[in-house]
Write a protein that holds these residues in place. Structure first.
Motif, PDB file in Angstrom:
ATOM      1  N   THR A  27       0.829  -1.146  -0.084  1.00 51.60           N
ATOM      2  CA  THR A  27      -0.008   0.134  -0.014  1.00 51.60           C
ATOM      3  C   THR A  27       0.633   1.056  -0.140  1.00 51.60           C
ATOM      4  O   THR A  27       0.775   2.137  -0.943  1.00 51.60           O
ATOM      5  CB  THR A  27      -0.963  -0.091   1.337  1.00 51.60           C
ATOM      6  OG1 THR A  27      -1.719  -1.249   1.248  1.00 51.60           O
ATOM      7  CG2 THR A  27      -1.751   1.112   1.040  1.00 51.60           C
ATOM      8  N   ALA A  74      -1.122   4.933   4.510  1.00 53.20           N
ATOM      9  CA  ALA A  74      -1.479   3.620   4.143  1.00 53.20           C
ATOM     10  C   ALA A  74      -2.586   3.067   4.963  1.00 53.20           C
ATOM     11  O   ALA A  74      -3.551   2.036   4.459  1.00 53.20           O
ATOM     12  CB  ALA A  74      -0.157   2.834   4.302  1.00 53.20           C
ATOM     13  N   TYR A  77      -5.848   4.138   3.238  1.00 50.03           N
ATOM     14  CA  TYR A  77      -5.988   3.354   2.116  1.00 50.03           C
ATOM     15  C   TYR A  77      -6.504   1.745   2.205  1.00 50.03           C
ATOM     16  O   TYR A  77      -7.235   1.254   1.794  1.00 50.03           O
ATOM     17  CB  TYR A  77      -4.688   3.131   1.448  1.00 50.03           C
ATOM     18  CG  TYR A  77      -4.438   4.431   0.351  1.00 50.03           C
ATOM     19  CD1 TYR A  77      -4.234   4.361  -1.047  1.00 50.03           C
ATOM     20  CD2 TYR A  77      -4.429   5.574   0.780  1.00 50.03           C
ATOM     21  CE1 TYR A  77      -3.976   5.205  -1.842  1.00 50.03           C
ATOM     22  CE2 TYR A  77      -3.963   6.600   0.006  1.00 50.03           C
ATOM     23  CZ  TYR A  77      -3.948   6.404  -1.390  1.00 50.03           C
ATOM     24  OH  TYR A  77      -3.499   7.532  -2.264  1.00 50.03           O
ATOM     25  N   MET A  78      -5.855   1.398   3.502  1.00 48.97           N
ATOM     26  CA  MET A  78      -6.296  -0.028   3.719  1.00 48.97           C
ATOM     27  C   MET A  78      -7.668  -0.185   4.135  1.00 48.97           C
ATOM     28  O   MET A  78      -8.365  -1.348   4.427  1.00 48.97           O
ATOM     29  CB  MET A  78      -5.160  -0.607   4.759  1.00 48.97           C
ATOM     30  CG  MET A  78      -3.850  -0.921   4.213  1.00 48.97           C
ATOM     31  SD  MET A  78      -2.351  -1.285   5.129  1.00 48.97           S
ATOM     32  CE  MET A  78      -2.876  -2.838   5.932  1.00 48.97           C
ATOM     33  N   VAL A  86      -5.242  -3.571  -4.061  1.00 45.25           N
ATOM     34  CA  VAL A  86      -3.868  -2.870  -4.122  1.00 45.25           C
ATOM     35  C   VAL A  86      -2.976  -3.608  -5.134  1.00 45.25           C
ATOM     36  O   VAL A  86      -2.284  -2.857  -6.003  1.00 45.25           O
ATOM     37  CB  VAL A  86      -3.135  -2.900  -2.643  1.00 45.25           C
ATOM     38  CG1 VAL A  86      -1.765  -2.436  -2.892  1.00 45.25           C
ATOM     39  CG2 VAL A  86      -3.879  -1.867  -1.863  1.00 45.25           C
TER      40      VAL A  86
END
Length: 132
Positions: A27, A74, A77-78, A86
């Motif tokens: 990520t 990150a 995003y996760m 990803v």
């Protein structure tokens, strides 16, 4: 039996942690690919504010600060993208059009920022109209 169960649990937790670390690194790689090229464009106005002899040092320090920023991003995003997502996005950026997107993004960002600044200036009279 308890020892075997404990060992198995420890190994499973260890593998889950390793997988999470790998996922997070992928990520961060994605963020680096998508944000890295724009970084110089975005920071340039700040760099221009300092004396010329200090600009390279400032750029170096700003880039070093990105490690912590990307680590925090990150996590965000996760929350939205699975590891499979990803992987697929990273695979896209390996394609010719993905590589073109990466190479063209800094110039698009620069031009977009200029357009955005002009638009913001055009909004000032409108905002003033409603601020009275």
């Amino acid at each position: 039996m308890k020892k075997i169960t404990a060992v198995i649990a420890f190994l499973l937790i260890g593998f889950a942690g390793f997988s999470q670390t790998d996922y997070k690194q992928k990520t961060i790689d994605l963020i680096t690919i998508t944000s890295g090229p724009q970084f110089d464009v975005v920071i340039q106005p700040f760099v221009d504010m300092v004396p010329e002899q200090n600009r390279e040092a400032l750029k170096k320090d700003l880039k070093a600060s990105m490690v912590d920023l990307y680590d925090k991003l990150a996590v965000v995003y996760m929350e939205s993208y699975t590891e499979e997502d990803v992987d697929a996005i990273l695979a896209f950026y390996e394609t010719p059009v993905g590589k073109k997107m990466i190479s063209e993004t800094p110039e698009i960002t620069k031009k977009s920022m200029q357009i955005g600044q002009m638009w913001g200036m055009q909004l000032q009279p409108l905002i003033a109209k409603y601020s009275e």
